[in-house]
Design a protein around this motif. Structure first.
Motif, short mmCIF file in Angstrom:
data_model
loop_
_atom_site.label_atom_id
_atom_site.label_comp_id
_atom_site.label_asym_id
_atom_site.label_seq_id
_atom_site.Cartn_x
_atom_site.Cartn_y
_atom_site.Cartn_z
N GLU A 46 18.60 -21.41 -3.37
CA GLU A 46 18.30 -19.98 -3.30
C GLU A 46 16.89 -19.75 -3.83
OE1 GLU A 46 21.38 -18.01 -5.52
OE2 GLU A 46 22.94 -18.69 -4.13
N PRO A 47 16.18 -18.75 -3.29
CA PRO A 47 14.82 -18.49 -3.80
C PRO A 47 14.88 -18.03 -5.26
CG PRO A 47 15.49 -16.80 -2.24
CD PRO A 47 16.56 -17.82 -2.24
N ILE A 48 13.89 -18.48 -6.05
CA ILE A 48 13.84 -18.06 -7.45
C ILE A 48 13.57 -16.57 -7.52
CG2 ILE A 48 13.12 -20.33 -8.30
CD1 ILE A 48 10.27 -19.05 -8.61
N GLU A 49 13.95 -15.97 -8.63
CA GLU A 49 13.86 -14.51 -8.78
C GLU A 49 12.44 -14.01 -8.98
OE1 GLU A 49 16.10 -12.20 -8.27
OE2 GLU A 49 17.73 -13.61 -7.94
N ASP A 50 11.64 -14.69 -9.79
CA ASP A 50 10.33 -14.16 -10.15
C ASP A 50 9.23 -14.77 -9.30
OD1 ASP A 50 11.35 -12.47 -12.17
OD2 ASP A 50 11.45 -14.18 -13.55
N MET A 51 8.56 -13.93 -8.53
CA MET A 51 7.48 -14.37 -7.66
C MET A 51 6.17 -14.30 -8.45
SD MET A 51 6.65 -15.62 -4.80
CE MET A 51 8.34 -15.61 -4.28
N GLN A 52 5.60 -15.43 -8.76
CA GLN A 52 4.39 -15.51 -9.57
C GLN A 52 3.18 -15.90 -8.72
OE1 GLN A 52 4.31 -14.85 -13.02
NE2 GLN A 52 6.40 -14.14 -12.70
N MET A 53 3.07 -15.29 -7.54
CA MET A 53 1.94 -15.58 -6.66
C MET A 53 1.73 -14.41 -5.70
SD MET A 53 3.64 -18.26 -3.94
CE MET A 53 4.91 -19.00 -4.92
N ALA A 54 0.56 -14.40 -5.12
CA ALA A 54 0.26 -13.39 -4.10
C ALA A 54 1.01 -13.75 -2.82
CB ALA A 54 -1.24 -13.35 -3.82
N PRO A 55 1.45 -12.74 -2.07
CA PRO A 55 2.05 -13.05 -0.78
C PRO A 55 0.98 -13.60 0.17
CG PRO A 55 1.80 -10.69 -1.04
CD PRO A 55 1.39 -11.31 -2.34
N ASP A 56 1.42 -14.25 1.23
CA ASP A 56 0.46 -14.70 2.25
C ASP A 56 0.01 -13.53 3.12
OD1 ASP A 56 0.41 -17.65 1.84
OD2 ASP A 56 2.56 -17.39 2.16
N TRP A 57 0.90 -12.55 3.27
CA TRP A 57 0.62 -11.36 4.09
C TRP A 57 1.27 -10.19 3.37
CZ3 TRP A 57 2.99 -10.99 9.70
CH2 TRP A 57 2.58 -9.80 10.34
N THR A 58 0.47 -9.21 3.03
CA THR A 58 0.98 -8.02 2.37
C THR A 58 0.88 -6.84 3.33
OG1 THR A 58 0.80 -6.59 0.41
CG2 THR A 58 -1.25 -7.50 1.26
N ILE A 59 1.96 -6.07 3.42
CA ILE A 59 1.99 -4.92 4.32
C ILE A 59 2.34 -3.68 3.50
CG2 ILE A 59 3.07 -3.86 6.34
CD1 ILE A 59 3.70 -6.73 7.33
N GLU A 60 1.50 -2.68 3.58
CA GLU A 60 1.72 -1.41 2.89
C GLU A 60 1.80 -0.30 3.92
OE1 GLU A 60 2.43 -0.98 -0.16
OE2 GLU A 60 1.53 -2.61 -1.32
N ILE A 61 2.74 0.60 3.73
CA ILE A 61 2.94 1.75 4.61
C ILE A 61 2.70 2.99 3.77
CG2 ILE A 61 4.55 2.97 6.13
CD1 ILE A 61 6.11 0.18 6.20
N LEU A 62 1.72 3.78 4.15
CA LEU A 62 1.42 4.98 3.37
C LEU A 62 2.58 5.96 3.42
CD1 LEU A 62 -2.32 5.86 4.11
CD2 LEU A 62 -1.33 4.99 1.99
N SER A 63 2.90 6.49 2.26
CA SER A 63 3.90 7.54 2.16
C SER A 63 3.18 8.87 2.03
CB SER A 63 4.76 7.33 0.91
OG SER A 63 5.51 6.15 1.02
N PRO A 64 3.87 9.99 2.34
CA PRO A 64 3.24 11.30 2.15
C PRO A 64 2.74 11.44 0.71
CG PRO A 64 5.31 11.54 3.31
CD PRO A 64 5.22 10.10 2.85
N ASN A 65 1.57 11.98 0.56
CA ASN A 65 0.92 12.23 -0.74
C ASN A 65 0.53 10.95 -1.49
OD1 ASN A 65 1.28 15.04 -0.39
ND2 ASN A 65 3.38 14.85 -1.13
N GLN A 66 0.60 9.80 -0.83
CA GLN A 66 0.15 8.57 -1.48
C GLN A 66 -1.33 8.39 -1.21
OE1 GLN A 66 2.10 4.99 -0.10
NE2 GLN A 66 1.98 4.06 -2.13
N ARG A 67 -2.06 7.96 -2.20
CA ARG A 67 -3.51 7.80 -2.05
C ARG A 67 -3.83 6.45 -1.42
NH1 ARG A 67 -4.26 10.41 -7.70
NH2 ARG A 67 -4.63 12.57 -7.07
N SER A 68 -4.55 6.51 -0.30
CA SER A 68 -4.84 5.28 0.43
C SER A 68 -5.70 4.31 -0.37
CB SER A 68 -5.49 5.59 1.78
OG SER A 68 -6.74 6.23 1.60
N ASN A 69 -6.61 4.83 -1.21
CA ASN A 69 -7.46 3.92 -1.98
C ASN A 69 -6.66 3.13 -3.01
OD1 ASN A 69 -9.69 4.59 -0.53
ND2 ASN A 69 -10.67 5.81 -2.12
N ARG A 70 -5.63 3.73 -3.60
CA ARG A 70 -4.79 2.99 -4.55
C ARG A 70 -4.05 1.86 -3.84
NH1 ARG A 70 -3.89 5.20 -9.74
NH2 ARG A 70 -4.69 7.31 -9.89
N VAL A 71 -3.57 2.15 -2.65
CA VAL A 71 -2.85 1.13 -1.89
C VAL A 71 -3.83 0.05 -1.43
CG1 VAL A 71 -1.40 0.72 0.13
CG2 VAL A 71 -1.11 2.81 -1.19
#
Length: 188
Positions: free
Chosen positions: A96-121
């Motif tokens: 089973e995969p270990i619980e704590d991920m101590q690395m950057a993903p190979d591909w990160t996907i972010e979906i803006l939510s209403p009122n979320q600041r794009s620069n923070r994402v």
């Protein structure tokens, strides 16, 4: 989105705190609570995970995780979707995969939510790229566009029939139109 400046709280101390709902991230010494996903955000997240995993899981190429805490480079973030190559996944004795991920993903996907600041994402995507991530997407459901980030390259703006760049080795052909068509759920 709640932001709490915490100069005295270290990353290690933050990680010992109980999880919050919605989840909180530790970014540059600040504790930032992610916004609660709304319907459109959740729909896109679910369809993307389903679509990516249908292509990558069978051949053990990679796996797309929803809301996976990734701690690396002095920060702890939770991308909407974190895609990790199978070869980088760490498994325990039971397979089973270990619980704590101590690395950057190979591909990160972010979906803006209403009122979320794009620069923070965008800051989180850039942090990932600066720590070994190979691809980042910033999806904006309000203008039906995707910004594609890759290391050492200018971001690429994609919409309509533009083919979205995906992680190398993944046989997935998606356009902006196809992604945002998932938002239409009513009768034809």
């Amino acid at each position: 989105m709640t932001v709490a400046k915490s100069a005295s709280l270290t990353l290690e101390e933050f990680l010992k705190l109980p999880e919050t709902k919605p989840a909180s991230e530790y970014v540059e010494g600040e504790i930032i609570q992610k916004p609660m996903p709304k319907t459109r955000h959740s729909r896109l997240q679910g369809k993307l995970i389903e679509t990516i995993n249908r292509v990558v899981e069978v051949g053990q190429i990679a796996y797309a995780f929803p809301e996976l805490r990734c701690t690396f480079g002095g920060q702890s973030i939770i991308p909407d979707i974190a895609v990790l190559r199978w070869s980088r996944l760490v498994f325990d004795a039971q397979g089973e995969p270990i619980e704590d991920m101590q690395m950057a993903p190979d591909w990160t996907i972010e979906i803006l939510s209403p009122n979320q600041r794009s620069n923070r994402v965008t800051r989180n995507i850039l942090h990932c790229l600066n720590h070994g991530c190979q691809m980042g997407w910033l999806i904006d459901p309000d203008d039906y566009s995707v910004l594609v980030f890759q290391p050492q390259q200018q971001p690429k703006f994609c919409h309509r029939s533009d083919v979205l760049t995906v992680l190398e080795g993944i046989d997935l052909n998606l356009t902006g139109e196809q992604v945002f068509a998932w938002l239409k759920m009513g009768p034809p």
